[in-house]
Design an enzyme around this catalytic site. Sequence first.
Site, PDB file in Angstrom:
ATOM      1  N   ASN A 120      27.121   7.115 -26.696  1.00  0.00           N
ATOM      2  CA  ASN A 120      26.959   8.140 -25.656  1.00  0.00           C
ATOM      3  C   ASN A 120      27.320   9.521 -26.189  1.00  0.00           C
ATOM      4  O   ASN A 120      28.184   9.667 -27.059  1.00  0.00           O
ATOM      5  CB  ASN A 120      27.743   7.795 -24.386  1.00  0.00           C
ATOM      6  CG  ASN A 120      29.220   7.535 -24.607  1.00  0.00           C
ATOM      7  OD1 ASN A 120      29.630   7.145 -25.689  1.00  0.00           O
ATOM      8  ND2 ASN A 120      30.009   7.747 -23.579  1.00  0.00           N
ATOM      9  N   VAL A 121      26.604  10.508 -25.676  1.00  0.00           N
ATOM     10  CA  VAL A 121      26.796  11.899 -26.097  1.00  0.00           C
ATOM     11  C   VAL A 121      26.895  12.736 -24.821  1.00  0.00           C
ATOM     12  O   VAL A 121      25.909  12.921 -24.115  1.00  0.00           O
ATOM     13  CB  VAL A 121      25.618  12.386 -26.972  1.00  0.00           C
ATOM     14  CG1 VAL A 121      25.822  13.841 -27.372  1.00  0.00           C
ATOM     15  CG2 VAL A 121      25.462  11.508 -28.214  1.00  0.00           C
ATOM     16  N   GLU A 122      28.119  13.185 -24.537  1.00  0.00           N
ATOM     17  CA  GLU A 122      28.351  13.903 -23.280  1.00  0.00           C
ATOM     18  C   GLU A 122      28.068  15.398 -23.428  1.00  0.00           C
ATOM     19  O   GLU A 122      27.747  15.885 -24.514  1.00  0.00           O
ATOM     20  CB  GLU A 122      29.789  13.631 -22.811  1.00  0.00           C
ATOM     21  CG  GLU A 122      29.983  12.148 -22.522  1.00  0.00           C
ATOM     22  CD  GLU A 122      31.318  11.810 -21.888  1.00  0.00           C
ATOM     23  OE1 GLU A 122      32.255  12.641 -21.932  1.00  0.00           O
ATOM     24  OE2 GLU A 122      31.417  10.691 -21.346  1.00  0.00           O
ATOM     25  N   CYS A 150      23.528   8.549 -22.185  1.00  0.00           N
ATOM     26  CA  CYS A 150      24.177   7.253 -22.357  1.00  0.00           C
ATOM     27  C   CYS A 150      23.862   6.709 -23.755  1.00  0.00           C
ATOM     28  O   CYS A 150      22.892   7.125 -24.406  1.00  0.00           O
ATOM     29  CB  CYS A 150      23.676   6.259 -21.307  1.00  0.00           C
ATOM     30  SG  CYS A 150      24.411   6.471 -19.670  1.00  0.00           S
ATOM     31  N   GLU A 190      22.510   4.028 -24.510  1.00  0.00           N
ATOM     32  CA  GLU A 190      21.183   3.415 -24.527  1.00  0.00           C
ATOM     33  C   GLU A 190      20.104   4.452 -24.837  1.00  0.00           C
ATOM     34  O   GLU A 190      19.062   4.120 -25.410  1.00  0.00           O
ATOM     35  CB  GLU A 190      20.891   2.752 -23.179  1.00  0.00           C
ATOM     36  CG  GLU A 190      21.774   1.543 -22.871  1.00  0.00           C
ATOM     37  CD  GLU A 190      23.116   1.883 -22.224  1.00  0.00           C
ATOM     38  OE1 GLU A 190      23.559   3.047 -22.342  1.00  0.00           O
ATOM     39  OE2 GLU A 190      23.715   0.997 -21.608  1.00  0.00           O
ATOM     40  N   CYS A 197      24.366   0.770 -17.220  1.00  0.00           N
ATOM     41  CA  CYS A 197      24.231   1.365 -15.892  1.00  0.00           C
ATOM     42  C   CYS A 197      22.800   1.162 -15.381  1.00  0.00           C
ATOM     43  O   CYS A 197      21.897   0.773 -16.138  1.00  0.00           O
ATOM     44  CB  CYS A 197      24.594   2.850 -15.924  1.00  0.00           C
ATOM     45  SG  CYS A 197      23.353   3.907 -16.696  1.00  0.00           S
ATOM     46  N   CYS A 224      20.057   2.978 -17.175  1.00  0.00           N
ATOM     47  CA  CYS A 224      19.786   2.444 -18.516  1.00  0.00           C
ATOM     48  C   CYS A 224      19.091   1.092 -18.472  1.00  0.00           C
ATOM     49  O   CYS A 224      18.369   0.731 -19.398  1.00  0.00           O
ATOM     50  CB  CYS A 224      21.066   2.397 -19.333  1.00  0.00           C
ATOM     51  SG  CYS A 224      21.552   4.065 -19.825  1.00  0.00           S
TER      52      CYS A 224
HETATM   53  N1  THU Z   1      27.716   5.238 -20.297  1.00  0.00           N
HETATM   54  C1  THU Z   1      26.849   4.775 -21.245  1.00  0.00           C
HETATM   55  O1  THU Z   1      26.765   5.328 -22.356  1.00  0.00           O
HETATM   56  N2  THU Z   1      26.064   3.709 -20.945  1.00  0.00           N
HETATM   57  C2  THU Z   1      26.142   3.001 -19.769  1.00  0.00           C
HETATM   58  O2  THU Z   1      25.326   2.101 -19.561  1.00  0.00           O
HETATM   59  C3  THU Z   1      27.203   3.309 -18.817  1.00  0.00           C
HETATM   60  C4  THU Z   1      27.853   4.639 -18.984  1.00  0.00           C
HETATM   61  C5  THU Z   1      28.549   6.412 -20.612  1.00  0.00           C
HETATM   62  C6  THU Z   1      28.110   7.666 -19.934  1.00  0.00           C
HETATM   63  C7  THU Z   1      29.395   8.492 -19.953  1.00  0.00           C
HETATM   64  O3  THU Z   1      29.448   9.218 -21.159  1.00  0.00           O
HETATM   65  C8  THU Z   1      30.505   7.462 -19.940  1.00  0.00           C
HETATM   66  O4  THU Z   1      29.893   6.203 -20.204  1.00  0.00           O
HETATM   67  C9  THU Z   1      31.249   7.368 -18.620  1.00  0.00           C
HETATM   68  O5  THU Z   1      30.375   7.187 -17.563  1.00  0.00           O
END
Ligand code: THU
Length: 162
Positions: A57-59, A68, A70, A101, A104
């Site tokens: 994940n890259v915020e 996410c 994915e 999620c 995704c």
């Molecule tokens: N996140 C994912 O990378 N994939 C998922 O399927 C669920 C959530 C990440 C997004 C965010 O950076 C962190 O988890 C908290 O929600």
Amino acid sequence: MAPSSAGPAAPDGTAVDWDALRRAATDAMRHAYAPYSSFPVGAAAITEDGRLVSGCNVENASYGVTLCAECSLVSQLHMTGGGRLVAFTCVDGTGATLMPCGRCRQLLFEHSAPGMVLETVSGFRTIDEVLPDAFGPRTLVEYASTGSGSGSGPSSGSVDRA
Ligand code: THU
């Protein structure tokens, strides 16, 4: 090499090394950029032709722009030749299995081989089990060829919007 972990085969019967897949997801998780949630995620998958792809994940300071794990996995899928996914796993910052999620699951559905297997918090599941009655590429083809979908679309009249 024989798979070193118990778990289902890919839809075409090829053995899946679930331990290796989990390790790849955990390695990917260590590259996460998650300064806002402090919730690193890693994902890994096998393609129909046996490639391993992964992502983290890259915020973003604009929180809703967050990608996410994915998302980067799917980017790598296309950057390395495309194709469809047959086996998938996702882990949290401790390496424990994480459920993808909802958004995704839709993203994975688009790039899944029929019967794709996912490791989930409730065991191994197929893509159809984690996203039943999915809206996907075939839905659009059905609408284009018949003028309507298979009965779940707006023209079915099955939803009362009173
Ligand atoms: N996140 C994912 O990378 N994939 C998922 O399927 C669920 C959530 C990440 C997004 C965010 O950076 C962190 O988890 C908290 O929600």
